[in-house]
Scaffold this motif. Structure first.
Motif, PDB file in Angstrom:
ATOM      1  N   ASN A   1      12.388   1.951   3.081  1.00 52.11           N
ATOM      2  CA  ASN A   1      11.611   1.665   1.877  1.00 52.11           C
ATOM      3  C   ASN A   1      12.387   0.753   0.946  1.00 52.11           C
ATOM      4  O   ASN A   1      13.530   1.030   0.590  1.00 52.11           O
ATOM      5  CB  ASN A   1      11.271   2.968   1.148  1.00 52.11           C
ATOM      6  N   ASN A   2      11.737  -0.352   0.547  1.00 54.69           N
ATOM      7  CA  ASN A   2      12.353  -1.313  -0.353  1.00 54.69           C
ATOM      8  C   ASN A   2      12.405  -0.772  -1.772  1.00 54.69           C
ATOM      9  O   ASN A   2      13.337  -1.067  -2.507  1.00 54.69           O
ATOM     10  CB  ASN A   2      11.586  -2.635  -0.303  1.00 54.69           C
ATOM     11  N   GLY A   3      11.434   0.006  -2.167  1.00 54.27           N
ATOM     12  CA  GLY A   3      11.462   0.687  -3.457  1.00 54.27           C
ATOM     13  C   GLY A   3      11.537  -0.209  -4.668  1.00 54.27           C
ATOM     14  O   GLY A   3      12.084   0.177  -5.692  1.00 54.27           O
ATOM     15  N   ILE A   4      11.025  -1.426  -4.554  1.00 49.98           N
ATOM     16  CA  ILE A   4      11.120  -2.377  -5.660  1.00 49.98           C
ATOM     17  C   ILE A   4      10.571  -1.785  -6.949  1.00 49.98           C
ATOM     18  O   ILE A   4      11.163  -1.940  -8.013  1.00 49.98           O
ATOM     19  CB  ILE A   4      10.381  -3.686  -5.311  1.00 49.98           C
ATOM     20  N   THR A   5       9.468  -1.087  -6.852  1.00 46.60           N
ATOM     21  CA  THR A   5       8.839  -0.568  -8.072  1.00 46.60           C
ATOM     22  C   THR A   5       9.577   0.640  -8.636  1.00 46.60           C
ATOM     23  O   THR A   5       9.495   0.911  -9.827  1.00 46.60           O
ATOM     24  CB  THR A   5       7.377  -0.164  -7.804  1.00 46.60           C
ATOM     25  N   THR A   6      10.323   1.369  -7.808  1.00 45.88           N
ATOM     26  CA  THR A   6      11.010   2.567  -8.283  1.00 45.88           C
ATOM     27  C   THR A   6      12.503   2.362  -8.473  1.00 45.88           C
ATOM     28  O   THR A   6      13.157   3.155  -9.134  1.00 45.88           O
ATOM     29  CB  THR A   6      10.819   3.730  -7.292  1.00 45.88           C
ATOM     30  N   GLY A   7      13.070   1.313  -7.856  1.00 45.65           N
ATOM     31  CA  GLY A   7      14.512   1.096  -7.924  1.00 45.65           C
ATOM     32  C   GLY A   7      15.281   2.069  -7.060  1.00 45.65           C
ATOM     33  O   GLY A   7      16.495   2.176  -7.133  1.00 45.65           O
TER      34      GLY A   7
ATOM     35  N   GLY B   1       0.793  -1.223   0.000  1.00 48.87           N
ATOM     36  CA  GLY B   1       0.000   0.000   0.000  1.00 48.87           C
ATOM     37  C   GLY B   1       0.822   1.269   0.000  1.00 48.87           C
ATOM     38  O   GLY B   1       0.277   2.360  -0.033  1.00 48.87           O
ATOM     39  N   ASN B   2       2.157   1.127   0.073  1.00 46.98           N
ATOM     40  CA  ASN B   2       3.055   2.289   0.110  1.00 46.98           C
ATOM     41  C   ASN B   2       2.708   3.255   1.235  1.00 46.98           C
ATOM     42  O   ASN B   2       2.769   4.467   1.076  1.00 46.98           O
ATOM     43  CB  ASN B   2       3.062   3.027  -1.226  1.00 46.98           C
ATOM     44  N   ASN B   3       2.306   2.690   2.396  1.00 46.10           N
ATOM     45  CA  ASN B   3       2.000   3.541   3.532  1.00 46.10           C
ATOM     46  C   ASN B   3       2.250   2.800   4.839  1.00 46.10           C
ATOM     47  O   ASN B   3       2.624   1.621   4.843  1.00 46.10           O
ATOM     48  CB  ASN B   3       0.561   4.058   3.460  1.00 46.10           C
ATOM     49  N   LEU B   4       2.054   3.506   5.927  1.00 45.36           N
ATOM     50  CA  LEU B   4       2.092   2.929   7.263  1.00 45.36           C
ATOM     51  C   LEU B   4       0.690   3.003   7.833  1.00 45.36           C
ATOM     52  O   LEU B   4      -0.083   3.900   7.491  1.00 45.36           O
ATOM     53  CB  LEU B   4       3.018   3.729   8.185  1.00 45.36           C
TER      54      LEU B   4
ATOM     55  N   GLY C   1      -4.936   1.326  25.823  1.00 40.53           N
ATOM     56  CA  GLY C   1      -4.417   0.886  27.109  1.00 40.53           C
ATOM     57  C   GLY C   1      -5.123  -0.325  27.684  1.00 40.53           C
ATOM     58  O   GLY C   1      -4.771  -0.799  28.751  1.00 40.53           O
ATOM     59  N   ASN C   2      -6.113  -0.831  26.971  1.00 40.93           N
ATOM     60  CA  ASN C   2      -6.868  -1.992  27.450  1.00 40.93           C
ATOM     61  C   ASN C   2      -6.829  -3.150  26.454  1.00 40.93           C
ATOM     62  O   ASN C   2      -7.655  -4.051  26.504  1.00 40.93           O
ATOM     63  CB  ASN C   2      -8.319  -1.605  27.739  1.00 40.93           C
ATOM     64  N   GLY C   3      -5.867  -3.107  25.537  1.00 40.29           N
ATOM     65  CA  GLY C   3      -5.744  -4.155  24.533  1.00 40.29           C
ATOM     66  C   GLY C   3      -6.472  -3.868  23.242  1.00 40.29           C
ATOM     67  O   GLY C   3      -6.445  -4.675  22.316  1.00 40.29           O
ATOM     68  N   THR C   4      -7.128  -2.708  23.172  1.00 37.15           N
ATOM     69  CA  THR C   4      -7.814  -2.327  21.937  1.00 37.15           C
ATOM     70  C   THR C   4      -7.101  -1.114  21.338  1.00 37.15           C
ATOM     71  O   THR C   4      -6.342  -0.419  22.022  1.00 37.15           O
ATOM     72  CB  THR C   4      -9.294  -1.984  22.183  1.00 37.15           C
ATOM     73  N   PHE C   5      -7.395  -0.889  20.066  1.00 34.05           N
ATOM     74  CA  PHE C   5      -6.737   0.193  19.345  1.00 34.05           C
ATOM     75  C   PHE C   5      -7.741   0.978  18.529  1.00 34.05           C
ATOM     76  O   PHE C   5      -8.749   0.428  18.072  1.00 34.05           O
ATOM     77  CB  PHE C   5      -5.651  -0.370  18.412  1.00 34.05           C
ATOM     78  N   ALA C   6      -7.440   2.242  18.315  1.00 39.61           N
ATOM     79  CA  ALA C   6      -8.281   3.096  17.478  1.00 39.61           C
ATOM     80  C   ALA C   6      -8.176   2.638  16.027  1.00 39.61           C
ATOM     81  O   ALA C   6      -7.267   1.885  15.659  1.00 39.61           O
ATOM     82  CB  ALA C   6      -7.843   4.552  17.612  1.00 39.61           C
ATOM     83  N   THR C   7      -9.069   3.115  15.208  1.00 39.81           N
ATOM     84  CA  THR C   7      -9.036   2.831  13.778  1.00 39.81           C
ATOM     85  C   THR C   7      -7.700   3.303  13.210  1.00 39.81           C
ATOM     86  O   THR C   7      -7.189   4.359  13.584  1.00 39.81           O
ATOM     87  CB  THR C   7     -10.195   3.556  13.069  1.00 39.81           C
ATOM     88  N   ALA C   8      -7.167   2.526  12.295  1.00 37.22           N
ATOM     89  CA  ALA C   8      -5.868   2.839  11.699  1.00 37.22           C
ATOM     90  C   ALA C   8      -5.906   4.151  10.930  1.00 37.22           C
ATOM     91  O   ALA C   8      -6.865   4.449  10.231  1.00 37.22           O
ATOM     92  CB  ALA C   8      -5.432   1.706  10.781  1.00 37.22           C
ATOM     93  N   VAL C   9      -4.829   4.909  11.081  1.00 35.18           N
ATOM     94  CA  VAL C   9      -4.609   6.124  10.314  1.00 35.18           C
ATOM     95  C   VAL C   9      -3.472   5.822   9.344  1.00 35.18           C
ATOM     96  O   VAL C   9      -2.413   5.332   9.752  1.00 35.18           O
ATOM     97  CB  VAL C   9      -4.217   7.300  11.230  1.00 35.18           C
ATOM     98  N   ALA C  10      -3.684   6.067   8.054  1.00 35.38           N
ATOM     99  CA  ALA C  10      -2.655   5.813   7.046  1.00 35.38           C
ATOM    100  C   ALA C  10      -1.685   6.989   6.995  1.00 35.38           C
ATOM    101  O   ALA C  10      -2.098   8.148   6.992  1.00 35.38           O
ATOM    102  CB  ALA C  10      -3.286   5.586   5.680  1.00 35.38           C
TER     103      ALA C  10
ATOM    104  N   SER D   1       7.975   4.344  -1.145  1.00 36.98           N
ATOM    105  CA  SER D   1       7.726   3.214  -2.026  1.00 36.98           C
ATOM    106  C   SER D   1       8.090   1.896  -1.363  1.00 36.98           C
ATOM    107  O   SER D   1       9.248   1.656  -1.042  1.00 36.98           O
ATOM    108  CB  SER D   1       8.535   3.389  -3.316  1.00 36.98           C
ATOM    109  N   SER D   2       7.106   1.062  -1.123  1.00 42.97           N
ATOM    110  CA  SER D   2       7.276  -0.273  -0.548  1.00 42.97           C
ATOM    111  C   SER D   2       7.965  -0.273   0.810  1.00 42.97           C
ATOM    112  O   SER D   2       9.035  -0.848   0.990  1.00 42.97           O
ATOM    113  CB  SER D   2       8.052  -1.169  -1.511  1.00 42.97           C
ATOM    114  N   PRO D   3       7.362   0.356   1.826  1.00 44.30           N
ATOM    115  CA  PRO D   3       7.973   0.353   3.156  1.00 44.30           C
ATOM    116  C   PRO D   3       8.024  -1.061   3.725  1.00 44.30           C
ATOM    117  O   PRO D   3       7.047  -1.798   3.633  1.00 44.30           O
ATOM    118  CB  PRO D   3       7.057   1.249   3.979  1.00 44.30           C
TER     119      PRO D   3
END
Length: 188
Positions: free
Chosen positions: A68-74, A22-25, A32-41, A46-48
């Motif tokens: 970044n691995n950058g496979i698609t961009t080199g 997805g080229n993002n994080l 704090g109770n084992g749950t997490f908020a909705t993911a923020v991108a 390129s290719s982290p």
């Protein structure tokens, strides 16, 4: 790759995931109770493939280094995302680590013992360990490429020889053979 850290320093673990396809994080703030908020991108390059946190710019707030691995961009870069201390990230700067590196993992350490965080990367593609010495302002000295083992997959740090200087250990896997190599740190 998944990293748990307290990115906003609220005493609750948060989770950062590298999404190579997805080229993002994905950043999920912990409740704090084992749950997490909705993911923020977060835009990551390129290719982290790996993330690490440290205060790269010396403002007391955690920043993110994205390998970044950058496979698609080199193009193989480490992207630095500047943290605002509350889970938001701004400026992205890129550090080129060479076009034949094919990074796999990384580790944060203070390799030159100047009190500023540095980053070492497992350079699978050219059998090196690129080292980025942090200047403490969010920028880095020119990349130092250490000769590593063949096809390093991961890298870590500790003082293996007890001399007070951080050393690096790299793991590799070639044709079913798994090896560990230690690169001893030394003073300037």
């Amino acid at each position: 790759m998944v990293l748990d850290t307290d990115i906003n320093k609220d005493g609750k673990l948060d989770v950062i995931t590298a999404n190579s396809n997805g080229n993002n994080l994905s950043l999920r703030m912990g409740a704090g109770n084992g749950t997490f908020a909705t993911a923020v991108a977060l835009n990551a390059g390129s290719s982290p493939v790996f993330v690490a946190t440290a205060d790269w710019n010396g403002d007391g707030k955690l920043d993110i280094a994205v390998v970044n691995n950058g496979i698609t961009t080199g193009s193989y870069v480490v992207s630095i995302l500047t943290g605002d201390g509350s889970g938001g990230f701004g400026q992205i700067s890129n550090v080129d680590i060479g076009n034949t590196t094919v990074p796999r993992g990384a580790v944060v350490g203070d390799f030159n013992k100047d009190g500023k965080p540095d980053l070492a990367v497992a350079g699978y593609g050219n059998n090196t360990i690129p080292v980025l010495l942090g200047k403490g302002d969010g920028t880095f000295e020119p990349v130092i490429s250490l000769t590593g083992p063949a096809n390093p997959q991961s890298v870590d740090t500790a003082d293996f020889d007890g001399d007070g200087w951080p050393d690096l250990v790299a793991t590799t896997s070639i044709a079913g053979s798994q090896n560990v190599s230690v690169l001893l740190g030394k003073c300037k």
